[in-house]
Motif scaffolding. Structure first.
Motif, mmCIF file in Angstrom:
data_model
loop_
_atom_site.group_PDB
_atom_site.id
_atom_site.type_symbol
_atom_site.label_atom_id
_atom_site.label_comp_id
_atom_site.label_asym_id
_atom_site.label_seq_id
_atom_site.Cartn_x
_atom_site.Cartn_y
_atom_site.Cartn_z
ATOM 1 N N ASP A 79 6.432 3.887 3.860
ATOM 2 C CA ASP A 79 5.263 4.576 4.048
ATOM 3 C C ASP A 79 4.913 5.097 5.462
ATOM 4 O O ASP A 79 5.265 4.258 6.405
ATOM 5 C CB ASP A 79 3.781 4.051 3.457
ATOM 6 N N MET A 83 6.277 -4.372 -3.278
ATOM 7 C CA MET A 83 5.062 -3.709 -2.658
ATOM 8 C C MET A 83 5.199 -3.543 -1.213
ATOM 9 O O MET A 83 5.134 -2.719 -0.485
ATOM 10 C CB MET A 83 3.727 -4.652 -2.827
ATOM 11 N N ARG A 84 5.917 -4.746 -0.720
ATOM 12 C CA ARG A 84 6.209 -4.615 0.968
ATOM 13 C C ARG A 84 7.269 -3.385 1.220
ATOM 14 O O ARG A 84 7.054 -2.916 2.264
ATOM 15 C CB ARG A 84 6.588 -6.106 1.348
ATOM 16 N N GLU A 124 -2.989 -8.895 1.417
ATOM 17 C CA GLU A 124 -1.911 -8.452 0.308
ATOM 18 C C GLU A 124 -2.473 -8.990 -0.964
ATOM 19 O O GLU A 124 -2.121 -8.039 -2.097
ATOM 20 C CB GLU A 124 -0.537 -8.929 0.530
ATOM 21 N N LEU A 147 -4.362 -6.051 -3.479
ATOM 22 C CA LEU A 147 -3.232 -5.126 -4.060
ATOM 23 C C LEU A 147 -2.133 -5.702 -4.908
ATOM 24 O O LEU A 147 -2.016 -5.064 -5.931
ATOM 25 C CB LEU A 147 -2.454 -4.421 -2.784
ATOM 26 N N GLU A 169 7.632 -0.966 -0.314
ATOM 27 C CA GLU A 169 6.997 0.398 -0.425
ATOM 28 C C GLU A 169 6.105 0.755 0.692
ATOM 29 O O GLU A 169 6.372 1.897 1.299
ATOM 30 C CB GLU A 169 6.087 0.449 -1.680
ATOM 31 N N GLN A 170 5.341 -0.300 1.352
ATOM 32 C CA GLN A 170 4.564 -0.017 2.373
ATOM 33 C C GLN A 170 5.298 -0.001 3.503
ATOM 34 O O GLN A 170 4.936 0.831 4.540
ATOM 35 C CB GLN A 170 3.671 -1.419 2.604
#
Length: 421
Positions: free
Chosen positions: A421, A414-415, A388, A391, A417-418
């Motif tokens: 996905d 970020m986590r 991570e 990124l 968002e991932q």
């Protein structure tokens, strides 16, 4: 460290020491396991009260050209931007033929210090007349070095204040030579003591003024230009910063710290005593009575010329160099075969490191490049995994303000968002 046990701390095994410290300072099982995981049998044979190996990252500077030969040089350091800067400096100097580093004399100094001498200057002359006998005593104390072409080669005698000091000059060949020089100096000290002299000390000096290394490079303006500034402007600014380091010790200290960033990292990866190199370099920077920058840069016509000289008492054999597999592996990577070659390459890394730092300071500012790499460190501190960190570092680079709390917030975003996905 004291315990209630009869056995002394240094007599215990590394695991027993770790357990004792764990109880005394409340270390968790995870912390103790981490200490044990990085421990090594070799480390326990190297230092007193051994617990574990403290590891730092190692990388390489690539494309460094010294005396017409291209090197890949291992560097061990935890500061994020140092190797990147060294690579940048190496690239700039390579365009113009690289760094010139002539092979120079390599003699180490052993000091035999006397006191309570009735007539120091008369005694100085007596000692100089006994030079051959003194050298014989020194060389008989360490005869093996002579078969490699080394040994004690001369003496100097100085009389500062109430002392008489014999500087024993020793050719240590490819060794750093501390043990060798100390043995020789002590032998001469015992010889003088037997003659009724008061010997205060007999020991190596790390101020290796008879083992200097000079390096220089010449760059075309085009090779240091930026998108915003011409090469002539950049060169002029670098020259100004160089002059500032000659007249202001506050700037000189940071100037030299950057140089030693590179040299120390090379020395550590090569298994050398970087602390000895560091102390000698700083003493040399103050040899004229004021602390000055070691490297100097001048504009000469349409070129930028950099020069530096400093003590480089390095070795490729002896001491602890042969005890670490990684040191031997690093020597294979660098293809450095001798102490003079190591001195030339390490000093060259220091010079190109300084070039990169001054160019950054003269143009975009030192933080611009440094923070690009520092964001990875901030990301790791915030709890990012190795996968991570890259990124998250890119996200942080786009923010106006970054600290650990901001990094934690961005990591959480970020986590999430991932996860979607």
């Amino acid at each position: 460290m004291t315990t209630n046990h009869n056995q002394k701390f240094y007599e215990k095994t590394p695991d027993e020491r770790r357990q004792l410290l764990g109880k005394q300072f409340g270390l968790s099982k995870t912390e103790l396991a981490a200490l044990a995981a990085d421990a090594s049998p070799a480390g326990n044979q190297t230092i007193e009260n051994y617990l574990t190996d403290y590891r730092i990252p190692e990388g390489v500077v690539t494309g460094l050209v010294v005396n017409g030969k291209e090197y890949t040089v291992p560097m061990a350091i935890e500061e994020p931007s140092v190797i990147a800067a060294a690579c940048n400096g190496a690239k700039m100097t390579a365009y113009s033929g690289g760094v010139a580093a002539p092979e120079q004399d390599r003699l180490m100094i052993g000091q035999v210090v006397l006191k309570n001498v009735a007539n120091p200057y008369l005694f100085k002359n007596r000692l100089l007349k006994q030079e051959d006998e003194i050298l014989k005593v020194a060389n008989e104390a360490y005869p093996s070095i002579q078969q490699y072409g080394g040994g004690a080669t001369g003496i100097r005698v100085r009389c500062p204040e109430d002392f008489v000091i014999i500087d024993l000059l020793v050719d240590v060949v490819d060794a750093m030579g501390a043990n060798m020089v100390n043995t020789m100096a002590e032998a001469v000290g015992h010889w003088l003591s037997a003659k009724g002299q008061t010997v205060v000390a007999a020991i190596l000096s790390n101020y290796a003024t008879d083992s200097l290394q000079s390096v220089s490079c010449t760059l075309d303006f085009a090779d240091i230009a930026t998108d915003q500034l011409s090469g002539a402007d950049v060169a002029s600014r670098i020259a100004d910063l160089s002059f500032l380091a000659q007249v202001d010790p506050y700037r000189a200290t940071t100037h030299n710290k950057g140089i030693m960033n590179g040299i120390d990292a090379v020395m550590l990866a090569a298994g050398n005593d970087w602390r000895a190199i560091e102390s000698g370099a700083h003493a040399y920077a103050a040899m004229e009575g004021q602390y000055r920058g070691l490297a100097t840069w001048h504009v000469v016509g349409d070129k930028l010329v950099g020069k530096m000289t400093l003590p480089m008492a390095v070795g490729t054999v002896g001491g602890s160099i042969g005890t670490r597999q990684l040191t031997a592996t690093n020597a294979k990577i660098s293809q450095i075969k001798s102490a003079p070659e190591l001195a030339a390459v390490a000093a060259s890394v220091g010079l190109v490191q300084n070039l990169a730092a001054l160019r950054a300071l003269a143009t975009s500012g030192i933080q611009a490049g440094h923070m690009k790499l520092q964001y990875r460190v901030v990301a790791m501190r915030a709890g990012a995994t190795a996968e991570e960190a890259g990124l998250l570092a890119k996200r942080l680079a786009g923010l106006d303000h970054v600290d650990e709390q901001v990094a934690q917030q961005e990591l959480s975003k970020m986590r999430k968002e991932q996860a979607h996905d």
